[in-house]
Design a protein around this motif. Structure first.
Motif, PDB file in Angstrom:
ATOM      1  N   LYS A   2      -5.872   6.769  -8.014  1.00 15.62           N
ATOM      2  CA  LYS A   2      -5.413   5.962  -8.822  1.00 15.62           C
ATOM      3  C   LYS A   2      -4.037   5.242  -8.364  1.00 15.62           C
ATOM      4  O   LYS A   2      -3.304   6.030  -7.743  1.00 15.62           O
ATOM      5  N   PRO A   3      -3.623   4.240  -8.639  1.00 18.78           N
ATOM      6  CA  PRO A   3      -2.422   3.524  -7.997  1.00 18.78           C
ATOM      7  C   PRO A   3      -1.178   3.722  -8.905  1.00 18.78           C
ATOM      8  O   PRO A   3      -1.354   4.216 -10.205  1.00 18.78           O
ATOM      9  N   GLY A   4      -0.038   3.753  -8.458  1.00 16.27           N
ATOM     10  CA  GLY A   4       1.092   4.087  -9.162  1.00 16.27           C
ATOM     11  C   GLY A   4       2.415   3.780  -8.253  1.00 16.27           C
ATOM     12  O   GLY A   4       2.216   3.257  -7.312  1.00 16.27           O
ATOM     13  N   LEU A   5       3.495   4.334  -8.840  1.00 15.92           N
ATOM     14  CA  LEU A   5       4.908   4.253  -8.096  1.00 15.92           C
ATOM     15  C   LEU A   5       5.572   5.558  -7.837  1.00 15.92           C
ATOM     16  O   LEU A   5       5.359   6.418  -8.641  1.00 15.92           O
ATOM     17  N   VAL A   6       6.214   5.587  -6.817  1.00 17.19           N
ATOM     18  CA  VAL A   6       6.935   6.697  -6.370  1.00 17.19           C
ATOM     19  C   VAL A   6       8.210   6.367  -5.549  1.00 17.19           C
ATOM     20  O   VAL A   6       8.034   5.792  -4.831  1.00 17.19           O
ATOM     21  N   GLY A   7       9.217   6.575  -6.474  1.00 18.98           N
ATOM     22  CA  GLY A   7      10.664   6.119  -5.991  1.00 18.98           C
ATOM     23  C   GLY A   7      10.682   4.531  -5.585  1.00 18.98           C
ATOM     24  O   GLY A   7      11.505   4.211  -4.694  1.00 18.98           O
ATOM     25  N   GLY A   8      10.143   3.803  -6.400  1.00 14.74           N
ATOM     26  CA  GLY A   8      10.074   2.425  -6.297  1.00 14.74           C
ATOM     27  C   GLY A   8       9.238   1.761  -5.238  1.00 14.74           C
ATOM     28  O   GLY A   8       9.333   0.593  -4.874  1.00 14.74           O
ATOM     29  N   LYS A   9       8.368   2.850  -4.814  1.00 14.24           N
ATOM     30  CA  LYS A   9       7.306   2.318  -3.734  1.00 14.24           C
ATOM     31  C   LYS A   9       5.960   2.361  -4.268  1.00 14.24           C
ATOM     32  O   LYS A   9       5.612   3.352  -4.929  1.00 14.24           O
ATOM     33  N   VAL A  10       4.955   1.602  -4.022  1.00 10.89           N
ATOM     34  CA  VAL A  10       3.600   1.714  -4.287  1.00 10.89           C
ATOM     35  C   VAL A  10       2.785   3.169  -3.772  1.00 10.89           C
ATOM     36  O   VAL A  10       3.235   3.173  -2.506  1.00 10.89           O
ATOM     37  N   ALA A  11       2.244   3.656  -4.517  1.00  7.17           N
ATOM     38  CA  ALA A  11       1.579   4.854  -4.118  1.00  7.17           C
ATOM     39  C   ALA A  11       0.204   5.046  -4.781  1.00  7.17           C
ATOM     40  O   ALA A  11      -0.069   4.411  -5.967  1.00  7.17           O
ATOM     41  N   VAL A  12      -0.513   6.126  -4.421  1.00 14.12           N
ATOM     42  CA  VAL A  12      -1.767   6.361  -4.958  1.00 14.12           C
ATOM     43  C   VAL A  12      -1.863   8.067  -4.968  1.00 14.12           C
ATOM     44  O   VAL A  12      -1.220   8.700  -4.369  1.00 14.12           O
TER      45      VAL A  12
END
Length: 334
Positions: free
Chosen positions: A310-320
């Motif tokens: 699932k997509p999301g954000l980590v520290g201002g960067k796109v992550a999954v």
């Protein structure tokens, strides 16, 4: 080959004449064979190769003979038969004296080994190959002659292919890279070592169509000296055995694999459109993907779908975030 234990044609004719006239009887010859034989040893030309090394060279060039037999059969589209006739050690002078004039003598190198090696082809074989390549039936001329420039260019190509077979046969002992140098027709001009130096001669009996002749490989002892320890049947057989798999080998392989980089792709979704719709696309158009905005995305490793995420954000960067491990592409399914 000319040698101390080989009868000349004149000596053979004389012996047959003596048998037919009764001067020498077959019983006398049989009685002489039963007597203890003494082998003559010439200290001026000591044997450099052991019987085991000669046997190894024989086996190596049996493979060489098979390879060039396959190549010539396919290239010439005619019946070709090549086999190893003998492996002998003698002085270079004796070898040169045994060659016909003219002949086709290819001088080549086999790095990383130092020195020169000779691949000599009997004129009957050479001209049968040339005649066949030029559209003939593969008949050699009655009287041998030197090669013309065009014929030499053709034979160089054939020799280059034959040396590829030589390289393939020798890789079981040492990796060599044969390179053709000069091609001589007069044996007296092919001086690669001093006349008294020992060489090993591998003689191949060749038959191409109706033409018959010999193919000789002359390898000086000085060329093979650095690898003499490898020219044994024990060493050669040991190379062909499979290495035992140990835990240390497995650990090393796993460690190398863990440092290998692989591409990781997160696929947002897919859409299928017609070519006409694709051509009509313009800025501002919207493509509807097959995946839902709140659904899981595919994580592709190499070319296989391995995870769901699932997509999301980590520290201002796109992550999954990995949500599921897919069994498809697992090593059990290979």
């Amino acid at each position: 080959m000319a040698g101390s234990d080989v009868l000349s044609q004149a000596e053979i004719d004389e012996l047959l004449s003596a048998l037919s006239t009764g001067i020498v009887s077959a019983e006398e010859i049989k009685s002489e064979q039963k007597e203890r034989k003494i082998k003559v040893y010439d200290f001026k030309r000591p044997d450099k190769f052991s019987k085991d090394q000669i046997r190894t060279l024989y086996m190596l060039h049996e493979n060489f003979a098979r390879l060039i037999n396959t190549y010539l059969s396919a290239h010439l589209r005619t019946l070709v038969h090549i086999n190893v006739a003998s492996v002998d050690q003698l002085t270079y002078e004796e070898f040169i004296r045994s060659l016909p004039n003219p002949s086709v003598i290819s001088i080549f190198q086999m790095p990383p080994l130092k020195g020169n090696v000779i691949l000599e082809l009997n004129p009957n074989i050479v001209f049968a190959v040339i005649d066949r390549l030029f559209g003939g039936t593969g008949v050699a001329p009655v009287k041998p002659r030197p090669l013309t420039d065009i014929e030499e260019a053709i034979i160089r190509r054939v020799l280059a292919k034959m040396l590829e077979g030589f390289q393939e046969a020798w890789k079981q002992v040492v990796a060599v890279e044969p390179r053709i140098g000069a091609i001589e027709t007069n044996p007296q001009f092919a001086q690669i070592v001093p006349p008294s130096d020992m060489v090993v001669i591998i003689t191949l009996q060749a038959k191409i169509g109706q033409a018959e002749g010999l193919i000789n490989v002359c390898i000086p002892y000085l060329v093979l000296e650095p690898i003499m320890s490898k020219l044994t049947t024990t060493f050669w057989v040991a190379l062909g055995t499979t290495k035992q798999v140990t835990q240390e080998n497995i650990t090393t392989l796993q460690r190398k694999l863990q440092r290998t980089s692989v591409p990781v792709i997160v696929e947002l979704g897919r859409a299928t459109v017609t070519v006409q719709d694709l051509l009509d696309l313009a800025v501002g158009d919207v493509l509807q993907l097959e995946s839902r905005f709140d659904g899981e995305l595919s994580v592709i490793i190499g070319q296989r779908e391995k995870f769901k995420c699932k997509p999301g954000l980590v520290g201002g960067k796109v992550a999954v975030q990995i949500t599921e491990v897919m069994l498809k592409g697992d090593e059990n399914d290979e």
